[in-house]
Design an enzyme around this catalytic site. Structure first.
Site, PDB file in Angstrom:
ATOM      1  N   LYS A 202     -18.741   9.982  13.765  1.00 49.39           N
ATOM      2  CA  LYS A 202     -19.730  10.595  12.867  1.00 49.39           C
ATOM      3  C   LYS A 202     -21.109   9.968  13.078  1.00 49.39           C
ATOM      4  CE  LYS A 202     -16.028  11.772   9.700  1.00 49.39           C
ATOM      5  NZ  LYS A 202     -15.068  11.277   8.717  1.00 49.39           N
TER       6      LYS A 202
ATOM      7  N   THR B 168      -9.421  22.520  16.104  1.00 46.94           N
ATOM      8  CA  THR B 168      -8.288  21.764  16.646  1.00 46.94           C
ATOM      9  C   THR B 168      -8.533  20.276  16.357  1.00 46.94           C
ATOM     10  OG1 THR B 168      -9.305  21.590  18.840  1.00 46.94           O
ATOM     11  CG2 THR B 168      -7.833  23.471  18.474  1.00 46.94           C
TER      12      THR B 168
ATOM     13  N   LYS C  82     -14.813  16.721  15.878  1.00 46.78           N
ATOM     14  CA  LYS C  82     -15.818  15.742  16.325  1.00 46.78           C
ATOM     15  C   LYS C  82     -15.756  15.512  17.841  1.00 46.78           C
ATOM     16  CE  LYS C  82     -13.844  13.381  13.120  1.00 46.78           C
ATOM     17  NZ  LYS C  82     -13.373  13.926  11.874  1.00 46.78           N
TER      18      LYS C  82
ATOM     19  N   VAL D 293     -19.066  15.838   9.723  1.00 47.16           N
ATOM     20  CA  VAL D 293     -19.456  14.593   9.049  1.00 47.16           C
ATOM     21  C   VAL D 293     -19.386  14.798   7.533  1.00 47.16           C
ATOM     22  CG1 VAL D 293     -21.257  12.850   8.725  1.00 47.16           C
ATOM     23  CG2 VAL D 293     -21.045  14.015  10.929  1.00 47.16           C
TER      24      VAL D 293
ATOM     25  N   GLY E  49     -17.059  16.000   5.489  1.00 48.11           N
ATOM     26  CA  GLY E  49     -16.304  17.110   4.874  1.00 48.11           C
ATOM     27  C   GLY E  49     -17.213  17.988   4.033  1.00 48.11           C
TER      28      GLY E  49
ATOM     29  N   GLU F 204      -6.560  11.231   9.808  1.00 47.34           N
ATOM     30  CA  GLU F 204      -6.519  11.950  11.081  1.00 47.34           C
ATOM     31  C   GLU F 204      -5.064  12.060  11.546  1.00 47.34           C
ATOM     32  OE1 GLU F 204      -9.499  13.172  12.832  1.00 47.34           O
ATOM     33  OE2 GLU F 204     -10.006  12.815  10.751  1.00 47.34           O
TER      34      GLU F 204
HETATM   35  N1  HSE Z   1      -9.759  11.407   8.449  1.00 48.23           N
HETATM   36  C1  HSE Z   1     -11.078  11.703   8.027  1.00 48.23           C
HETATM   37  C2  HSE Z   1     -11.401  10.918   6.764  1.00 48.23           C
HETATM   38  C3  HSE Z   1     -11.195  13.184   7.804  1.00 48.23           C
HETATM   39  O1  HSE Z   1     -10.490  10.272   6.234  1.00 48.23           O
HETATM   40  O2  HSE Z   1     -12.537  10.911   6.327  1.00 48.23           O
HETATM   41  C4  HSE Z   1     -12.585  13.719   7.851  1.00 48.23           C
HETATM   42  O3  HSE Z   1     -13.228  13.462   9.053  1.00 48.23           O
END
Ligand code: HSE
Length: 324
Positions: A214, A85, A114, A141, A143, A199
């Site tokens: 992160k 989520t 997170k 952290v 991706g 996000e």
């Molecule tokens: N919105 C985040 C980014 C996604 O741009 O890195 C991964 O946490």
């Protein structure tokens, strides 16, 4: 104990970009079976993955039961809860309750969320240990960029002295395009949103909140810090000007939003053009300083549906392999 040929069952709690990515990648692994998918409107039990993905694309409901996400976590028999989520920095909910309940019910958890880890890292890792189940969070952290399992497993023999890096793909995309093509901040931010990497609330990205989350997760995982978001000194990129970026370039530098895990800081920093942390576009990069292995720098796609799902799949497979 189940044997290695039995099916490993999972639920997917949250069916946005990352949840849909998980539904796509698990189809390549015959031993994995998705027994339930929950989105904000309801639960699909024993879903046909192609069908639910098509429904989602068409904006149709996926639910075929009266169950809630919590009902699935508590009562449907399965091995791993994949909690994906959206991150909520205020109190970690609803992900925190999902993760807590899954662990209490002795289900393994894999998450890209997170929020729960930032809100209650010690509680959740302690709960997982006492319940004898796994809580894995590589996807929180960087991706697809390996960092958490890399440090925990591959670098297990070294002591980590410091970690710093470019940990937000949206900010890196904005800074790169603004610097290289002299584009306007709002235009590039809106492109990052269209690409699905920002996000749900993009202020989380540009004000540095996402990077700070992160930093908190890495500090707690590898420096025993018990830190929360409030402990991080955060400056975002939302006030960066075109002039500042061009001036940096003329002097042989780029501006990157750098999270420093040991210092618990997030701020725009000047990085030399030839430095390994100078990665462009949506890439993330992290330099891990160790006592015996020296400095190791990794880079990879820090956001995106399939990319994030690849890290989740890696955690799921690792739990599946360790059950025997
Ligand atoms: N919105 C985040 C980014 C996604 O741009 O890195 C991964 O946490």
């Amino acid at each position: 104990m189940q044997n290695s040929t039995s099916v490993f069952k999972l639920s997917i709690i949250g069916f946005g970009a990352v949840g849909q990515g998980v539904a796509k990648v698990v189809q390549n692994v015959p031993q994995l079976k998705v027994v339930a998918i929950a989105d904000s409107k309801g639960v699909a039990l024993m879903p046909d993955l192609e069908d639910v993905l098509a429904r989602k694309r068409a904006g149709q409901p996926i639910a075929n039961s009266d169950l809630t996400a919590l009902d699935v976590i508590r009562t449907v028999e399965h091995d791993v809860v994949v909690e994906v989520t959206p991150t909520n920095i205020d109190d970690g909910e609803p992900g925190l309750t999902h993760v807590r309940e899954a662990l209490k019910n002795k289900r393994n958890v894999v998450t890209s969320n997170k929020g729960p880890l930032v809100a209650a890292f010690s509680e959740l890792t302690h709960l997982a240990r006492t319940q004898g189940v796994a809580l894995r969070y590589e996807a929180t952290v960087g991706g697809a960029m390996p960092i958490i399992n890399l440090i925990r497993d591959t670098l297990a023999g070294a002591r980590v002295l410091g970690i710093r890096g470019v940990l937000n793909g949206t900010c890196n995309y904005i800074l790169t395009r603004m610097a290289e093509e002299a584009l306007d901040y709002d235009q590039v931010l809106s492109e990052a949103q269209d690409m699905g990497i920002a996000e749900a609330d993009p202020t989380y990205d540009v004000t540095g909140i996402d990077t700070a989350c992160k930093v908190v997760i890495l500090a707690n995982a590898f420096f025993d810090r018990n830190a929360t978001f409030a402990d991080v000194n955060v400056t975002g990129i939302d006030r960066i000007t075109q002039d500042a970026l061009q001036l940096a370039r003329q002097r042989g530098f780029v501006v990157k939003l750098i999270g420093d895990v040991q210092e618990l800081t997030v701020s725009p920093k000047l990085i030399p053009l030839r430095h390994p942390l100078n990665v462009s576009g949506t890439l993330n990069a992290a330099s891990i300083l160790t006592d015996t292995a020296g400095e190791i720098t990794v880079a990879g796609k820090g956001a995106g549906s399939i990319e994030t799902a690849s890290a989740i799949l890696s955690d799921v497979l690792s739990i599946m392999r360790s059950r025997d």
